[in-house]
Design a protein around this motif. Sequence first.
Motif, short mmCIF file in Angstrom:
data_model
loop_
_atom_site.label_atom_id
_atom_site.label_comp_id
_atom_site.label_asym_id
_atom_site.label_seq_id
_atom_site.Cartn_x
_atom_site.Cartn_y
_atom_site.Cartn_z
N GLY A 80 -15.62 -10.69 -52.26
CA GLY A 80 -16.32 -11.63 -51.49
C GLY A 80 -16.50 -13.35 -51.19
N GLY A 81 -15.55 -13.66 -52.84
CA GLY A 81 -15.59 -15.49 -52.92
C GLY A 81 -15.17 -16.60 -52.84
N ALA A 82 -13.94 -15.89 -52.21
CA ALA A 82 -13.15 -16.75 -51.01
C ALA A 82 -13.68 -16.37 -49.22
CB ALA A 82 -11.65 -16.59 -50.90
N THR A 83 -14.52 -15.73 -49.07
CA THR A 83 -15.45 -15.92 -47.80
C THR A 83 -16.57 -17.00 -47.80
OG1 THR A 83 -14.47 -13.64 -47.85
CG2 THR A 83 -16.45 -14.36 -45.73
N ALA A 90 -19.94 -24.09 -43.14
CA ALA A 90 -18.43 -24.70 -43.94
C ALA A 90 -17.22 -24.72 -43.43
CB ALA A 90 -18.30 -24.01 -44.83
N VAL A 91 -16.15 -25.53 -44.00
CA VAL A 91 -15.20 -25.43 -43.60
C VAL A 91 -14.24 -24.73 -44.61
CG1 VAL A 91 -12.85 -26.72 -44.01
CG2 VAL A 91 -14.85 -28.07 -42.81
N GLU A 204 -13.55 -20.09 -59.22
CA GLU A 204 -13.96 -19.52 -58.44
C GLU A 204 -13.95 -20.54 -57.39
OE1 GLU A 204 -15.99 -16.10 -57.84
OE2 GLU A 204 -16.25 -15.41 -60.36
N GLY A 205 -13.72 -21.81 -57.07
CA GLY A 205 -13.07 -22.85 -56.45
C GLY A 205 -14.08 -23.92 -56.12
N ASN A 467 -17.83 -24.15 -52.31
CA ASN A 467 -17.93 -23.25 -52.46
C ASN A 467 -19.06 -22.41 -52.86
OD1 ASN A 467 -16.57 -20.50 -51.43
ND2 ASN A 467 -15.64 -20.23 -53.68
N PRO A 468 -20.19 -23.36 -51.65
CA PRO A 468 -20.96 -22.92 -52.06
C PRO A 468 -21.39 -21.30 -52.05
CG PRO A 468 -21.24 -24.03 -49.73
CD PRO A 468 -19.46 -24.38 -50.86
#
Length: 474
Positions: A80-83, A90-91, A204-205, A467-468
């Motif tokens: 779930g690192g990019a969701t 968020a943008v 991870e951004g 990426n909070p």
Amino acid sequence: MVSTGSGLIDRLKEIVGTANILTDPQDQAPFLSDWLGKYRGTAVAVVRPGTTQEVADVMVACAAAYVPVVPQGGHTSLSGGATPDMSGCAVVLSLVRMNRIRALDPIGQTMAVDAGVILANVQNAAQEAGFFFPLSLGAEGSCTIGGNLAANAGGVAVLRYGVMRELTLGLEVVLPDGRIWNGMKALRKDNTGYALRDLFIGSEGTLGIITGAVLKLFPQPTARATAFVAVADVGAALRLLGVVRKHCGDRLTAFEFLTGETLAMIQRQIDDVRVPLGKIPAAGVLIELSDIDDEMALSARLERALGAAMDDALVTDAVVAQDNAQAKSIWRLRESVSQALVREGKAIKHDISVPVAEIADFVAAADLAVAEALPGIRPMVFGHLGDGNLHYNLMRPLAMSEEAFVAQGGLLTRIVHDQTSRRHGSISAEHGIGQLRVGEMAVCKAPLELELMQALKRLLDPDGLMNPGKLLPM
């Protein structure tokens, strides 16, 4: 300050063009759910910049509006690192348009690429130029280089070539305030202080957005030798690893382990896949050598290694592929694990690593502990044995409902991760922390280690906009 409403949207349209900003929920939908369908979120907008400068301008606008940014590549994260979350604040910044191969240097054996280039396209471009890029993943047809870097991806060839950090020379990164760090150096030696490249790989951004990379290339292997080997258990597989390394050196590219239970599940769930030995062994190992040598000589080397292992009673049976079709059939067995797991039912998954010498002890202790906690549980264990990375997945007891089994997930994961921590291992070997494991960071990291990571986060991202909710506890 730019408004988080129409003011921000208008500014983002000016930067990337109206066609590259998505605000309609239907258009956004593919960007808001993770690959496995486990996580779902909402967003102010999905923005698709086409250049590094556009990424920088987007970051300036979002920072001014105090709007969080979720970087996204191929969207294949297993954690779930990019969701985005469900707050709708968020943008999502998708790098899919940044897909250029910028340069290829045949003398230095490097390739400079945009972060949005799909991994398979990098592999193909390297091959067309007579070279080899060794990162190989199940999602290579859709995952991107930026995502591979963000998670420090591994794959099946780590044993010989290393993880993504070891395959990368330089980076280009847009910082949370929009400044661009140009670290696109193709240097193999650079002893001038802190290695900033390594700070962003695996982050991870959460510290910035990787927009470009200089990758290492290697000579294209002209010969491969592949075998499937039956062994008694993971301990015998580890001793076999030593024998193969002794006889084959760095020609050993892959050493993949699967328990008999995992092999049986694959045959049960995937109709056209069969264990090549005629019967399912207690455990199996897929071995691959690669070289620029003659293929017959390489196969002969592998056969000698397996012969020595049989003399030491480490191998009970083995088959060496005689052609490319047989080699693909053997690899299909390993590549079918994920699909078989999905068909078998809900699994409680763990992506752990421990020192290689500790793997047999870990498997024995973990198997015993989870069986005591939940009798009838079915461990499905497979992974990259040579680098200490196991996928320790647990399937429900046959008499138990999936709902009741899932409810035991927290307990079972604590058991597995306790066994990992006792051996100074990692709870995430190659899948990343993302949302999935963020709550466990305080348990698996020493206080000082976590303090230093949080200090770096505050230094580079003082407003906590990158990426909070991923990697580090809030």
